[in-house]
Design an enzyme around this catalytic site. Sequence first.
Site, mmCIF file in Angstrom:
data_model
loop_
_atom_site.group_PDB
_atom_site.id
_atom_site.type_symbol
_atom_site.label_atom_id
_atom_site.label_comp_id
_atom_site.label_asym_id
_atom_site.label_seq_id
_atom_site.Cartn_x
_atom_site.Cartn_y
_atom_site.Cartn_z
ATOM 1 N N TRP A 36 0.864 -1.186 0.000
ATOM 2 C CA TRP A 36 0.000 0.000 0.000
ATOM 3 C C TRP A 36 0.900 1.234 0.000
ATOM 4 C CZ3 TRP A 36 -0.125 3.801 3.895
ATOM 5 C CH2 TRP A 36 -0.947 4.892 3.554
ATOM 6 N N GLU A 55 -3.138 -2.917 -2.456
ATOM 7 C CA GLU A 55 -4.237 -2.258 -1.740
ATOM 8 C C GLU A 55 -4.523 -0.867 -2.298
ATOM 9 O OE1 GLU A 55 -3.425 -1.711 2.429
ATOM 10 O OE2 GLU A 55 -5.436 -0.951 2.858
ATOM 11 N N LYS A 75 -6.934 2.783 -2.582
ATOM 12 C CA LYS A 75 -7.485 3.749 -1.642
ATOM 13 C C LYS A 75 -8.135 4.879 -2.418
ATOM 14 C CE LYS A 75 -6.029 6.215 2.469
ATOM 15 N NZ LYS A 75 -5.222 6.081 3.663
ATOM 16 N N ASP A 78 -9.805 -2.772 1.566
ATOM 17 C CA ASP A 78 -9.841 -2.173 2.909
ATOM 18 C C ASP A 78 -11.193 -1.499 3.096
ATOM 19 O OD1 ASP A 78 -9.638 -0.048 4.929
ATOM 20 O OD2 ASP A 78 -7.512 -0.549 5.039
ATOM 21 N N HIS A 136 -11.596 2.293 2.558
ATOM 22 C CA HIS A 136 -10.966 2.910 1.394
ATOM 23 C C HIS A 136 -11.889 3.214 0.223
ATOM 24 C CE1 HIS A 136 -6.544 1.873 2.517
ATOM 25 N NE2 HIS A 136 -7.219 2.459 3.478
ATOM 26 N N HIS A 163 -8.747 -5.922 4.516
ATOM 27 C CA HIS A 163 -8.346 -5.103 5.654
ATOM 28 C C HIS A 163 -9.642 -4.665 6.307
ATOM 29 C CE1 HIS A 163 -3.927 -3.733 4.875
ATOM 30 N NE2 HIS A 163 -4.055 -5.025 5.084
ATOM 31 N N ASP A 206 -11.956 7.604 6.465
ATOM 32 C CA ASP A 206 -11.133 6.412 6.692
ATOM 33 C C ASP A 206 -10.408 6.531 8.029
ATOM 34 O OD1 ASP A 206 -9.647 4.100 6.289
ATOM 35 O OD2 ASP A 206 -8.093 5.144 5.145
ATOM 36 N N ASP A 224 -10.167 4.507 10.653
ATOM 37 C CA ASP A 224 -9.551 3.334 11.276
ATOM 38 C C ASP A 224 -9.955 3.144 12.732
ATOM 39 O OD1 ASP A 224 -7.807 2.022 9.175
ATOM 40 O OD2 ASP A 224 -7.098 4.086 9.017
ATOM 41 N N ASP A 277 -7.346 -4.001 10.212
ATOM 42 C CA ASP A 277 -6.532 -2.801 9.990
ATOM 43 C C ASP A 277 -7.207 -1.595 10.622
ATOM 44 O OD1 ASP A 277 -4.829 -0.832 9.170
ATOM 45 O OD2 ASP A 277 -5.368 -0.929 7.044
#
Length: 420
Positions: free
Chosen positions: A188, A229, A231, A262, A265, A289, A297, A299, A329
Amino acid sequence: MSINASIEQAYALARERYAELGVDTEQALNTVNTIAISLHCWQGDDVGGFENSDGLSGGGIQATGNYPGKARTADELRADLDKAFSLIPGTHRVNLHSIYAETGGVKVDRDQLLPEHFANWMDWAKAHNHGLDFNGSFFSHPLASDGFTLTSRDEATRTFWVNHGIACRKIGEAFGRVLGTPCVTNVWIPDGYKDIPYDRKTPRELLTQSLDAIFAEEIDARFLLDAVESKLFGIGSESYVAGSHEFYLGYAMRKGKLLCLDAGHYHPTETIADKISSSLLFVDEVLLHVSRGVRWDSDHVVILSDDLRAIAEEIVRGGFLERVHIGLDYFDASINRVAAWVIGARCMVKALLIALLEPADTLRELESTGDFTGRLALLEELKTLPFSAVWEYYCLQQDVPVGMAWLNDVRQYERSLARV
Ligand code: RNT
Ligand code: ZN
């Protein structure tokens, strides 16, 4: 009645309820126990790593919060992971980043990293029966300070990051060989523009070239699986990200790589659950993820949300357990970090178990015969079946705390540490 006896009794009743619907709870428990979730080491220290004490910088990602007690050394991080794993049912994997190398105080730049810098991690993983996964770290580095790595217009910078990618694949291969399970090694990169670019094409051409150089050497899939990955945006790359979804979907299809999806993302109302069955028609395997974005995003720690349940349902309903690698993640620095791991991982396991307890044949039959009334009615009834009795029985079986008991354990552990 002892707690254990009441858990067993509740399970026996739940087993009957599910059996009435044609669901075999024993089979669900056996299956869930075979699923390894890759626990991301970076929740343990806010994506800091051990290269220096500056912590996470750049890359368009951010850990917020200042809860005390983050791991400062690899030994501390492994001890924290051990604690977390003792509270999560099943046998799971660990996902490392290259910045978690142990170089014995010697500065080793990222293009020079070797498997030996992860010797302690490999020994520990082997001793505890964890598979290892890996990630190149294309951020928190002077050569990434302008936000460009594999797409840098500066050839020397690009070459440095290509060599980092190559070094990481060799490390992943070593993990796979030593542990006897392929290491999913993910790429990534944060590269993108804060403001509207004129030329969207050139960075993507450069990215293709850089990736081709990284992946030039064939490595045995018994040891290493490459993932890429995408995004949508990051902090400082709001207008354009070179490695977009279409870019990596195309790249993964053409080059036979794993596509990493993810959960944070994509556009805020877009979920990755619906991408699994489509992607797996055209790529062999995907890496997830699993994360939780709150408005962006962000997390956040994974919880048992509808989104999470939908991801698990898609994996189970599609028969994709062998082709989906589940990684977590997220990085929340505002709460106890071991608890953050435990909450997210337990939720992931719960979501999978719930999905495994669906009466698949009945639902398929209702849908294929056009009985959408029956489909809706049954899906809603399933939501209040005694799932928790099966989950608690699983925890008991696996010898991990049932209910909230795990939190006392984490609190005690926290008190026992002399960390600031
Ligand atoms: C960033 C990506 C990436 C990182 C980790 C630390 O937006 O999700 O996967 O979170 O590699
Ligand atoms: Zn990610």
